[in-house]
Design a protein around this motif. Structure first.
Motif, PDB file in Angstrom:
ATOM      1  N   SER A 186       1.023   6.303  -4.719  1.00  0.00           N
ATOM      2  CA  SER A 186       1.748   5.345  -5.568  1.00  0.00           C
ATOM      3  C   SER A 186       1.718   5.796  -7.019  1.00  0.00           C
ATOM      4  N   THR A 193       4.309   5.506   1.859  1.00  0.00           N
ATOM      5  CA  THR A 193       3.329   5.342   2.928  1.00  0.00           C
ATOM      6  C   THR A 193       3.624   6.361   4.030  1.00  0.00           C
ATOM      7  N   THR A 242       6.679  -0.159  -9.665  1.00  0.00           N
ATOM      8  CA  THR A 242       5.906   0.912  -9.033  1.00  0.00           C
ATOM      9  C   THR A 242       6.692   1.527  -7.885  1.00  0.00           C
ATOM     10  N   THR A 265      -1.411   6.396   1.505  1.00  0.00           N
ATOM     11  CA  THR A 265      -0.462   5.903   0.508  1.00  0.00           C
ATOM     12  C   THR A 265      -0.561   6.692  -0.791  1.00  0.00           C
ATOM     13  N   GLU A 320       5.822   3.221  -4.142  1.00  0.00           N
ATOM     14  CA  GLU A 320       4.760   3.374  -3.155  1.00  0.00           C
ATOM     15  C   GLU A 320       5.315   4.107  -1.944  1.00  0.00           C
ATOM     16  N   SER A 336       8.710   3.378   2.272  1.00  0.00           N
ATOM     17  CA  SER A 336       8.595   3.499   0.817  1.00  0.00           C
ATOM     18  C   SER A 336       9.038   2.190   0.186  1.00  0.00           C
ATOM     19  N   SER A 337       8.534   1.939  -0.998  1.00  0.00           N
ATOM     20  CA  SER A 337       8.951   0.776  -1.769  1.00  0.00           C
ATOM     21  C   SER A 337       9.204   1.258  -3.189  1.00  0.00           C
TER      22      SER A 337
END
Length: 194
Positions: free
Chosen positions: A98, A63, A59, A96, A61, A45-46
């Protein structure tokens, strides 16, 4: 050996083989079948779980290990007090999901997510991260569109003007100072008395 003895031996042998087959086949069949795949999992994750960021992210994100289905995915963001900031549907593309984040002030955050994995089963989890400096609506560090600190003083004692992240203070003596995020302002009367 008599014919009757041979038939008895064959019957006993057939019974033993039938018994062994009835016991061993159910034990052996699962080993011969392919292993069933597990549900998809979040692989990154981001921002990442446990990450401490100097600037608020724009944002989020998520995954996953395989493509997730676009069937009612949901992301809920809450702050350290447990107050919900939003619950929204993320954009899903392949593996993904987001979503754009609002400008976030410095705080600790929890993202709760729920998606449907490629095998059709819902999966869910959390991502926790911390922001140490907020992001203004234009992407710069700042007050996230909130009003800057207000400096109040009795009429005729001082004047405060604000612009951006700072408040400019002009005292009775004519001295100027700048007050920014995290600054502490105390009003002092003539000659430094409170």
């Amino acid at each position: 050996m008599s014919r009757r003895a041979v038939l008895t031996q064959r019957t006993v042998l057939a019974s033993v083989i039938g018994f062994l087959a009835a016991v061993l086949v159910p034990l052996a069949v699962p080993m011969l079948l392919p292993v069933a795949s597990a549900h998809d999992t979040l692989i990154s994750s981001s921002p990442a779980t446990g990450e401490s960021l100097e600037q608020a992210p724009k944002t989020l994100e998520l995954t996953y290990s395989d493509e997730v289905l676009n069937l009612s995915p949901v992301v809920r963001l809450s702050n350290s007090a447990g107050e919900e900031i939003f619950t929204q549907t993320p954009a899903v593309s392949g593996n993904t999901a987001s979503i754009d984040l609002p400008a976030l002030p410095a705080d600790s955050y929890r993202v709760q997510w729920r998606v449907v994995s490629s095998d059709g089963h819902p999966i869910e989890g959390t991502v926790d991260f911390t922001v140490s400096s907020p992001r203004d609506t234009d992407g710069a560090p700042g007050w996230r569109g909130l009003a800057p600190p207000t400096v109040r003083a009795p009429p005729g004692r001082a004047m405060a003007r604000s612009r951006g992240n700072c408040a400019r203070v002009v005292g009775v003596s004519g001295r100027r100072g700048v007050v920014g995020p995290g600054s502490r302002v105390e009003h002092r009367g003539p000659h430094g008395s409170p």
